[in-house]
Design a protein around this motif. Structure first.
Motif, PDB file in Angstrom:
ATOM      1  N   TYR A  25       0.862  -1.194   0.000  1.00  0.00           N
ATOM      2  CA  TYR A  25       0.000   0.000   0.000  1.00  0.00           C
ATOM      3  C   TYR A  25       0.893   1.237   0.000  1.00  0.00           C
ATOM      4  O   TYR A  25       0.934   2.007   0.962  1.00  0.00           O
ATOM      5  CB  TYR A  25      -0.915  -0.049   1.223  1.00  0.00           C
ATOM      6  CG  TYR A  25      -2.151   0.816   1.104  1.00  0.00           C
ATOM      7  CD1 TYR A  25      -3.155   0.499   0.207  1.00  0.00           C
ATOM      8  CD2 TYR A  25      -2.312   1.945   1.903  1.00  0.00           C
ATOM      9  CE1 TYR A  25      -4.301   1.280   0.108  1.00  0.00           C
ATOM     10  CE2 TYR A  25      -3.446   2.740   1.802  1.00  0.00           C
ATOM     11  CZ  TYR A  25      -4.438   2.395   0.894  1.00  0.00           C
ATOM     12  OH  TYR A  25      -5.568   3.171   0.792  1.00  0.00           O
ATOM     13  N   ASN A  27       3.043   4.085  -3.006  1.00  0.00           N
ATOM     14  CA  ASN A  27       2.729   5.103  -4.023  1.00  0.00           C
ATOM     15  C   ASN A  27       1.659   4.607  -4.991  1.00  0.00           C
ATOM     16  O   ASN A  27       0.603   5.212  -5.144  1.00  0.00           O
ATOM     17  CB  ASN A  27       3.981   5.441  -4.830  1.00  0.00           C
ATOM     18  CG  ASN A  27       5.045   6.093  -3.982  1.00  0.00           C
ATOM     19  OD1 ASN A  27       4.743   6.975  -3.192  1.00  0.00           O
ATOM     20  ND2 ASN A  27       6.279   5.661  -4.135  1.00  0.00           N
ATOM     21  N   GLN A  28       1.964   3.510  -5.659  1.00  0.00           N
ATOM     22  CA  GLN A  28       1.016   2.984  -6.647  1.00  0.00           C
ATOM     23  C   GLN A  28      -0.131   2.244  -5.975  1.00  0.00           C
ATOM     24  O   GLN A  28      -1.290   2.367  -6.372  1.00  0.00           O
ATOM     25  CB  GLN A  28       1.723   2.036  -7.623  1.00  0.00           C
ATOM     26  CG  GLN A  28       2.614   2.721  -8.644  1.00  0.00           C
ATOM     27  CD  GLN A  28       1.825   3.604  -9.610  1.00  0.00           C
ATOM     28  OE1 GLN A  28       0.685   3.309  -9.970  1.00  0.00           O
ATOM     29  NE2 GLN A  28       2.446   4.682 -10.037  1.00  0.00           N
ATOM     30  N   ASN A  47      -0.319  -6.014   3.291  1.00  0.00           N
ATOM     31  CA  ASN A  47       0.892  -5.232   3.634  1.00  0.00           C
ATOM     32  C   ASN A  47       1.426  -5.767   4.952  1.00  0.00           C
ATOM     33  O   ASN A  47       0.702  -6.410   5.710  1.00  0.00           O
ATOM     34  CB  ASN A  47       0.538  -3.742   3.789  1.00  0.00           C
ATOM     35  CG  ASN A  47       1.721  -2.821   3.470  1.00  0.00           C
ATOM     36  OD1 ASN A  47       1.896  -2.419   2.331  1.00  0.00           O
ATOM     37  ND2 ASN A  47       2.549  -2.509   4.458  1.00  0.00           N
ATOM     38  N   ARG A  48       2.716  -5.487   5.227  1.00  0.00           N
ATOM     39  CA  ARG A  48       3.197  -5.799   6.579  1.00  0.00           C
ATOM     40  C   ARG A  48       2.560  -4.788   7.535  1.00  0.00           C
ATOM     41  O   ARG A  48       2.142  -3.705   7.103  1.00  0.00           O
ATOM     42  CB  ARG A  48       4.728  -5.788   6.644  1.00  0.00           C
ATOM     43  CG  ARG A  48       5.362  -4.501   6.185  1.00  0.00           C
ATOM     44  CD  ARG A  48       6.880  -4.597   6.198  1.00  0.00           C
ATOM     45  NE  ARG A  48       7.452  -3.375   5.635  1.00  0.00           N
ATOM     46  CZ  ARG A  48       8.734  -3.178   5.464  1.00  0.00           C
ATOM     47  NH1 ARG A  48       9.594  -4.126   5.776  1.00  0.00           N
ATOM     48  NH2 ARG A  48       9.177  -2.044   4.963  1.00  0.00           N
ATOM     49  N   ASP A  50       2.398  -2.049   9.550  1.00  0.00           N
ATOM     50  CA  ASP A  50       3.142  -0.835   9.866  1.00  0.00           C
ATOM     51  C   ASP A  50       2.316   0.387   9.459  1.00  0.00           C
ATOM     52  O   ASP A  50       1.092   0.321   9.360  1.00  0.00           O
ATOM     53  CB  ASP A  50       4.523  -0.844   9.167  1.00  0.00           C
ATOM     54  CG  ASP A  50       4.391  -0.854   7.649  1.00  0.00           C
ATOM     55  OD1 ASP A  50       3.249  -0.844   7.150  1.00  0.00           O
ATOM     56  OD2 ASP A  50       5.420  -0.840   6.959  1.00  0.00           O
ATOM     57  N   SER A  52       1.898   1.857   6.553  1.00  0.00           N
ATOM     58  CA  SER A  52       1.086   1.664   5.338  1.00  0.00           C
ATOM     59  C   SER A  52      -0.165   0.837   5.650  1.00  0.00           C
ATOM     60  O   SER A  52      -1.244   1.089   5.112  1.00  0.00           O
ATOM     61  CB  SER A  52       1.890   0.953   4.245  1.00  0.00           C
ATOM     62  OG  SER A  52       3.058   1.656   3.961  1.00  0.00           O
ATOM     63  N   ASP A  82      10.420  -2.852  -6.832  1.00  0.00           N
ATOM     64  CA  ASP A  82      10.925  -3.963  -7.643  1.00  0.00           C
ATOM     65  C   ASP A  82      11.992  -4.790  -6.930  1.00  0.00           C
ATOM     66  O   ASP A  82      12.044  -6.004  -7.067  1.00  0.00           O
ATOM     67  CB  ASP A  82      11.497  -3.425  -8.965  1.00  0.00           C
ATOM     68  CG  ASP A  82      10.372  -2.929  -9.868  1.00  0.00           C
ATOM     69  OD1 ASP A  82       9.217  -3.356  -9.676  1.00  0.00           O
ATOM     70  OD2 ASP A  82      10.652  -2.105 -10.756  1.00  0.00           O
TER      71      ASP A  82
HETATM   72  P1  NDP Z   1       6.632   2.002  -2.796  1.00  0.00           P
HETATM   73  O1  NDP Z   1       8.056   2.375  -2.590  1.00  0.00           O
HETATM   74  O2  NDP Z   1       5.612   3.059  -2.581  1.00  0.00           O
HETATM   75  O3  NDP Z   1       6.350   0.760  -1.862  1.00  0.00           O
HETATM   76  C1  NDP Z   1       5.154   0.019  -1.981  1.00  0.00           C
HETATM   77  C2  NDP Z   1       4.880  -0.765  -0.732  1.00  0.00           C
HETATM   78  O4  NDP Z   1       5.884  -1.731  -0.516  1.00  0.00           O
HETATM   79  C3  NDP Z   1       4.783   0.073   0.514  1.00  0.00           C
HETATM   80  O5  NDP Z   1       3.483  -0.042   0.997  1.00  0.00           O
HETATM   81  C4  NDP Z   1       5.761  -0.555   1.460  1.00  0.00           C
HETATM   82  O6  NDP Z   1       5.126  -0.760   2.677  1.00  0.00           O
HETATM   83  C5  NDP Z   1       6.047  -1.920   0.875  1.00  0.00           C
HETATM   84  N1  NDP Z   1       7.415  -2.350   1.160  1.00  0.00           N
HETATM   85  C6  NDP Z   1       8.556  -1.694   0.858  1.00  0.00           C
HETATM   86  N2  NDP Z   1       9.629  -2.404   1.253  1.00  0.00           N
HETATM   87  C7  NDP Z   1       9.135  -3.531   1.814  1.00  0.00           C
HETATM   88  C8  NDP Z   1       9.740  -4.661   2.388  1.00  0.00           C
HETATM   89  N3  NDP Z   1      11.061  -4.793   2.471  1.00  0.00           N
HETATM   90  N4  NDP Z   1       8.937  -5.631   2.857  1.00  0.00           N
HETATM   91  C9  NDP Z   1       7.604  -5.519   2.769  1.00  0.00           C
HETATM   92  N5  NDP Z   1       6.966  -4.472   2.225  1.00  0.00           N
HETATM   93  C10 NDP Z   1       7.723  -3.488   1.749  1.00  0.00           C
HETATM   94  O7  NDP Z   1       6.476   1.362  -4.254  1.00  0.00           O
HETATM   95  P2  NDP Z   1       5.851   2.037  -5.558  1.00  0.00           P
HETATM   96  O8  NDP Z   1       4.392   2.160  -5.383  1.00  0.00           O
HETATM   97  O9  NDP Z   1       6.647   3.226  -5.951  1.00  0.00           O
HETATM   98  O10 NDP Z   1       6.146   0.918  -6.658  1.00  0.00           O
HETATM   99  C11 NDP Z   1       5.338  -0.246  -6.762  1.00  0.00           C
HETATM  100  C12 NDP Z   1       5.429  -0.770  -8.174  1.00  0.00           C
HETATM  101  O11 NDP Z   1       4.901   0.207  -9.070  1.00  0.00           O
HETATM  102  C13 NDP Z   1       6.852  -1.044  -8.649  1.00  0.00           C
HETATM  103  O12 NDP Z   1       6.806  -2.165  -9.504  1.00  0.00           O
HETATM  104  C14 NDP Z   1       7.203   0.196  -9.446  1.00  0.00           C
HETATM  105  O13 NDP Z   1       8.191  -0.056 -10.420  1.00  0.00           O
HETATM  106  C15 NDP Z   1       5.850   0.486 -10.086  1.00  0.00           C
HETATM  107  N6  NDP Z   1       5.650   1.863 -10.533  1.00  0.00           N
HETATM  108  C16 NDP Z   1       5.929   2.899  -9.693  1.00  0.00           C
HETATM  109  C17 NDP Z   1       5.725   4.191 -10.116  1.00  0.00           C
HETATM  110  C18 NDP Z   1       5.965   5.343  -9.196  1.00  0.00           C
HETATM  111  O14 NDP Z   1       5.768   6.477  -9.644  1.00  0.00           O
HETATM  112  N7  NDP Z   1       6.351   5.167  -7.950  1.00  0.00           N
HETATM  113  C19 NDP Z   1       5.239   4.494 -11.478  1.00  0.00           C
HETATM  114  C20 NDP Z   1       4.850   3.339 -12.222  1.00  0.00           C
HETATM  115  C21 NDP Z   1       5.093   2.068 -11.767  1.00  0.00           C
HETATM  116  P3  NDP Z   1       5.836  -0.420   4.040  1.00  0.00           P
HETATM  117  O15 NDP Z   1       5.191   0.823   4.517  1.00  0.00           O
HETATM  118  O16 NDP Z   1       5.543  -1.604   4.813  1.00  0.00           O
HETATM  119  O17 NDP Z   1       7.314  -0.233   3.794  1.00  0.00           O
END
Ligand code: NDP
Length: 330
Positions: A25, A27-28, A47-48, A50, A52, A82
């Protein structure tokens, strides 16, 4: 020619009765979940536990640990960064996918380089907004669409493309000014990495170099920063490129400016630049960049951290901190 889909191509019924789990949960994830819910879809969040997670709860979503969300869902949207997605996918998502499910990604990277491999009886589709997450939500809130690339990697059910299009529709791709274009995981990976490895990165370094040259030329640090990017004019020009066109937006500049840009710009794009662009494409296609990035992560990101420290402590960053503090931007 790439196929540009129309709203009439969408079969919304493929999502009827389906549960969509948004895993991550961020950005995207947040924006796509909210948009899909507004369009009438049943969305849960994985989600974990926390910040988010709490945000998802506050936003009114049924929120679960990721493995549980994957178990409950028909469609799993893997919206994690990613570099963290592959181990989470292997441990928590893959074991909970069943025949006929769909796995949806917003980036081609992990499928292109085989870091995420889904079971053969699951659809694997790309629904990749060309827009930052916040924009995905805000544009749709104003009834404006976003550009979205869709592609199919695995079509186990025969409905993979229909699912991708219905999701793109729910996210806002078919709202006015949106566009939904046929692409693929490989193509999305290539254009995304190519941008980062060529002009986008070069643009930042050329601005930093320009800052140093202007200071050397006697310009104040404040005027240099405002001229180069601090005024926000670049954003306006970028918008005009998207609406009017790369070259047609030139008419918004003075004749002196147009003449100067047309007579000087091309000098900066020589054979060396062309060779660097070809090299970038070759390294993306061969997987050489992915191997370097994977090895860097395994080493704990020493190069990444050093380069970031270097730019954040550069003369430009220091001058910017001072200026932005005076302007109330810090
Ligand atoms: P974020 O950096 O916003 O992270 C998404 C979620 O991942 C967060 O809710 C975070 O939750 C969780 N997360 C991060 N690290 C961990 C971890 N080690 N273990 C468990 N949960 C974790 O990602 P984006 O939304 O930016 O990107 C998501 C996808 O969208 C990717 O594939 C990206 O390439 C793609 N994308 C992104 C764009 C952008 O503008 N950002 C544009 C188009 C595509 P927590 O709070 O728990 O850390």
């Amino acid at each position: 020619m790439a196929r540009i889909f129309q709203a009439a191509d969408v079969d919304r019924t493929v999502l009827d009765g389906k549960t969509i789990a948004v895993i991550g949960y961020g950005n995207q994830g947040r924006s796509q979940a909210l948009n899909l819910r507004v369009s009438g879809r049943h969305v849960i969040v994985g989600n974990r536990e926390d910040e988010s997670w709490r945000k998802a709860r506050e936003d009114g979503f049924e929120t679960h640990p990721m493995d549980r969300a994957a178990t409950l869902a028909d469609i799993v949207m893997l919206l994690l960064p990613d570099e963290v997605a592959p181990p989470i996918f292997d441990e928590l998502i893959r074991p909970n996918l069943v025949r006929g499910n769909a796995l949806v990604m917003a980036s081609g990277y992990n499928v292109t380089y085989n870091h995420v491999i889904a079971p053969a009886d699951v659809d694997v589709v790309l629904v990749a907004p060309r827009m930052i997450g916040q924009g995905v939500f805000e544009l749709a809130s104003r009834n404006e669409g976003v550009p979205i690339l869709v592609g199919v990697h695995q079509d186990a059910t025969g409905k993979a493309l229909a699912v991708a299009l219905a999701l793109a529709d729910g996210i806002g791709g078919f709202l006015p000014h949106g566009v939904v274009v046929e692409s693929s995981f490989n193509e999305e990976t290539l254009v995304d990495l190519f941008t980062e490895h060529t002009w986008a990165g070069a643009f930042l370094y050329i601005l930093d170099k320009a800052f140093r040259m202007l200071i050397e030329g006697g310009v104040s640090r404040e005027v240099a920063i405002l001229e180069l990017y601090g005024s926000g004019e670049i954003g306006e020009i970028g918008r005009a490129m998207a609406t009017d066109g790369l070259w047609r937006q030139l008419r918004l500049h003075s004749h002196t400016s147009q003449f100067g840009q047309l007579t000087h710009g091309a000098d900066f794009v020589d054979r060396k630049v062309e060779a660097l662009m070809r090299k970038a494409i070759a390294e993306i296609r061969s997987g050489a960049f992915d191997r370097r990035w994977t090895a860097e992560q395994a080493r704990g990101l020493p190069l990444f951290r050093r380069l970031l420290d270097e730019v954040l402590s550069s003369p430009l960053s220091k001058a910017e901190d001072e200026l932005y503090a005076r302007l109330g931007r810090r």
